[in-house]
Enzyme design. Sequence first.
Site, PDB file in Angstrom:
ATOM      1  N   TRP A  37       1.426  -5.092  15.805  1.00  0.00           N
ATOM      2  CA  TRP A  37       2.037  -4.071  14.959  1.00  0.00           C
ATOM      3  C   TRP A  37       1.760  -2.674  15.484  1.00  0.00           C
ATOM      4  CZ3 TRP A  37       5.586  -4.850  11.399  1.00  0.00           C
ATOM      5  CH2 TRP A  37       5.967  -3.768  10.600  1.00  0.00           C
ATOM      6  N   GLU A 131       5.195  -9.250   4.339  1.00  0.00           N
ATOM      7  CA  GLU A 131       6.509  -9.148   3.716  1.00  0.00           C
ATOM      8  C   GLU A 131       7.625  -9.545   4.678  1.00  0.00           C
ATOM      9  OE1 GLU A 131       5.630  -4.814   5.068  1.00  0.00           O
ATOM     10  OE2 GLU A 131       4.527  -6.579   4.367  1.00  0.00           O
ATOM     11  N   HIS A 152      -5.104  -3.254   4.579  1.00  0.00           N
ATOM     12  CA  HIS A 152      -5.192  -2.315   3.462  1.00  0.00           C
ATOM     13  C   HIS A 152      -6.569  -2.336   2.807  1.00  0.00           C
ATOM     14  CE1 HIS A 152      -0.778  -2.768   4.024  1.00  0.00           C
ATOM     15  NE2 HIS A 152      -0.871  -1.458   3.909  1.00  0.00           N
TER      16      HIS A 152
END
Length: 262
Positions: A37, A131, A152
């Site tokens: 990512w 997601e 997170h």
Amino acid sequence: MAELSEYSGIYEHISLSRSESGVLEARFHTNGGSLRWSVSVFMELVSFFRNVGLDRANRVVLLTGTGDEFVGPRANPAGSQMATVTEGRTLDAGYWEQVGFGLGRQLLSSILDIPVPVVAAVNGPVLRHAELVLLADLIIAADDATFEDSAHVKYQDIVPDGGIFLAALASFGSHKARSFIYLGEPITAQEALDMGVVTKVVAKGGELKLAREIAEQLAAKSDSTLRFTRALFSNPLKVKAVEFAHQAFVYEGMGYLDRPQT
């Protein structure tokens, strides 16, 4: 409108092909290995999902990964992965508005705006931004796949963004979503199957074959059936995104910027 010839080959992290029946297969990767990512990936995915939705020749979308993981890396404690993910950019308020709030909302809406069924072939652990697969209509998972939100609360002391928040709430329910977010607890493929989140779990290496078979079964249906049924499932999530998921992107940025910067 868009055509495959216009956007196939322009993405560094997405390899594309389409069957004669209209199944668009997208394989995510970084330099031929598992997807890592970054802001560049973030931007490519928004563009890609928008083009997918604008191409009427796409009748079913199949998403898959490369190598041992679907997407990573797992975030490290104390925010040490932030520099990697943001590619060295300073996370001031202006940059967060552009990337966190701007691109974050665009990624979520571009996924939900795909007007045809989405099938995910999960080839391994989804270590962040789950997601990408949880918002698919049908999920075929390898038996070693896991779903995790490492980026997170648990490892980086950051408020979850709207995409993972909405996907976790819709997929796992209110209470399980809390442990998924607050504690960062991975959910195994079998657990996800037992919860009804995953459609099928297969031995590693067989997930793409089964996902292709299912995608082709769907592609035999009429455009109106495929598109209207997709709308029935995606429209309620769009409403929830407007109601509160978009706020989460603001909260994420405010929470991060309020922390002492090292």
